[in-house]
Enzyme design. Structure first.
Site, mmCIF file in Angstrom:
data_model
loop_
_atom_site.group_PDB
_atom_site.id
_atom_site.type_symbol
_atom_site.label_atom_id
_atom_site.label_comp_id
_atom_site.label_asym_id
_atom_site.label_seq_id
_atom_site.Cartn_x
_atom_site.Cartn_y
_atom_site.Cartn_z
ATOM 1 N N THR A 119 -1.977 3.352 -0.973
ATOM 2 C CA THR A 119 -1.485 2.068 -0.591
ATOM 3 C C THR A 119 -1.277 2.266 1.063
ATOM 4 O OG1 THR A 119 0.131 0.258 -0.808
ATOM 5 C CG2 THR A 119 1.117 2.329 -1.115
ATOM 6 N N CYS A 176 8.652 -1.698 3.035
ATOM 7 C CA CYS A 176 8.294 -1.503 1.589
ATOM 8 C C CYS A 176 8.184 -0.144 1.006
ATOM 9 C CB CYS A 176 7.190 -2.221 1.333
ATOM 10 S SG CYS A 176 6.879 -3.783 1.629
ATOM 11 N N HIS A 229 3.713 -0.331 -4.947
ATOM 12 C CA HIS A 229 3.932 -1.017 -3.488
ATOM 13 C C HIS A 229 4.887 -2.071 -3.593
ATOM 14 C CE1 HIS A 229 2.322 -1.701 0.731
ATOM 15 N NE2 HIS A 229 3.628 -2.374 0.608
#
Lengths: 170, 155, 127
Positions: free
Chosen positions: A31, A37, A54
């Site tokens: 990711t 995040c 994610h």
């Protein structure tokens, strides 16, 4: 006797508010550009199962309907979803190695990070794991405006983090 | 005195926020409102310290966050017993105090910390313990933490 | 491998946190003892075999430094691995403890920090 060819190495890209679980050893989950995040990685070395989430925001309290449509948006709904998917693929809780990447502070220039979403994400994850009897094995979190990309090799469980030009195994 | 207050308040707020976050998974930020909370008080505890300086740390939690603090520390879902809640409050005060003193007095200073003692109200605690040298207020997930550092003048 | 552990802290909540962390660390705990101060800890150590003791510093009746001094002075307790878990921030005090062969975990800790220190002092590979 037929010769089974191993599947070709493949990157499976996990988008924002998404997750993937794989039991294919050649798979690499990736990711990109984690800011505030979190990239949550789980790996069971015995079952050969790896998973990656994610996730964007700490708590589904702010929008339970959105959480129902996409649990991967919030830490408190996404992480249980990731664990359940890993269990369905054959992983067992007591063998799961959990690592987390991301949770950086945002804020432009000298502006303070008023909402501190990154820090709240990390705290919510740690509370969830502690209450559910899981110890985090490694973390690369925090920092100011860091953009991290994370790779999980399903076969070995190796987690590689690339951030601001540096590269390190977690 | 304003300089002293300022120089003590910053490390005190940092030690308190770090302790609440790391030990109890509670997010703490500077309070939106000034002053010590007077309503919905969960508990007040103080502990004395002795060493290169003498004084005490006072911690008050309000707004119903003490059960969450204790359950987070213990890894429980429900509210823990009242004795466990009081114990958790005392331990958090102890950890804040142990972490703020080296930031103020330097890394080589050696302090002895006392046993956490409950108080019925903030005014009773501050009156009993002497003059407050620094006071910080944190908003903590719907509740509030008020922390004061009392430093006695050198003898 | 089996592991007998003593957790010494005047806070019952802190003792519970440490015991939970040890259990979640996958260590083969066979016996877990608790003590609220150094004197209680010495009584436990004289009555039971212990491999690892996690010890707070600031405690009433007998503090952690006094306890460690007594443990180190007793040849029968030479096999006890000691880890101090304390708010202690004084480098003077921490260096004095390290000189006695004691490892140190600073409060506030994360469960991961306790796990990593305990595995290291016990010489257990991090699986």
């Amino acid at each position: 006797m037929p010769i089974t060819q191993p599947p070709p190495a493949a990157d499976k890209v996990i988008g924002i508010a998404d997750m993937a679980v794989s039991d294919t050893s050649a798979d690499r989950l990736v990711t990109y550009a984690l800011g505030s995040c979190l990239g949550v990685c789980v790996h069971d070395p015995v079952a050969g199962v790896g998973g990656m989430l994610h996730v964007m925001l700490p708590s589904s309290d702010i929008d339970p309907q959105k959480a129902q449509r996409n649990p991967c948006m919030f830490v408190d709904t996404g992480v249980p979803e990731l664990f359940r998917a890993a269990y369905r693929a054959g992983a067992q809780k007591e063998r799961l190695v959990v690592k987390v990447v991301g949770g950086a502070a945002s804020g432009e220039g000298d502006q303070p990070d008023n909402f501190q979403v990154g820090k709240r994400n990390v705290l919510t994850l740690k509370k969830l794991l502690w209450k559910n009897g899981v110890i985090l094995r490694a973390e690369d979190v925090g920092g100011q405006r860091v953009s991290r990309t994370v790779f999980l090799q399903v076969g070995t469980g190796e987690v590689l983090v690339k951030a601001n030009g540096r590269e390190a195994t977690l | 005195m304003p300089d002293l207050m300022e120089s003590l308040a910053t490390p005190l707020a940092a030690a308190a926020a770090e302790t609440l976050e790391q030990l109890a998974y509670l997010f703490a930020e500077p309070a939106a409102a000034d002053g010590v909370a007077t309503e919905d008080v969960d508990g007040i505890v103080a502990l004395a310290f002795h060493g290169p300086a003498h004084g005490a740390l006072i911690l008050q939690l309000s707004g119903g966050i003490l059960p969450a603090l204790a359950s987070n520390m213990l890894g429980l879902d429900g509210a823990p017993s009242l004795p466990d809640q009081r114990d958790a409050l005392g331990e958090v005060a102890n950890v804040i105090c142990g972490n703020v003193l080296p930031r103020i007095a330097g890394a080589t200073a050696v302090f002895a910390l006392g046993v956490p003692t409950p108080y019925p109200s903030w005014p009773v605690a501050t009156e009993a313990l002497g003059g407050v040298a620094a006071e910080v207020h944190l908003d903590v997930e719907g509740g509030r933490a008020d922390i004061a550092l009392v430093v006695h003048p050198a003898a | 491998m089996s592991l007998k552990v003593l957790v010494v802290d005047d806070s019952a909540v802190m003792r519970s946190m440490l015991i939970r962390t040890l259990r979640l660390s996958g260590l083969p705990l066979t016996n877990v003892y608790q003590a609220g101060n150094g004197a209680e800890a010495l009584a436990t150590l004289s009555a039971h075999e212990v491999d690892l003791a996690l010890v707070d510093i600031n405690m009433p009746i007998m503090n952690g430094e006094q306890l460690i001094e007594q443990v180190r002075a007793n040849p029968r307790l030479a096999g006890v691995t000691l880890v101090v878990v304390s708010t202690e921030g004084s480098e003077t005090r921490i260096e004095a403890l390290r000189a006695r062969g004691v490892s140190f975990v600073h409060k506030p800790f994360t469960p991961e920090q306790v796990r990593a220190t305990v595995l290291k002092v016990l010489g257990v590979a991090d699986a």
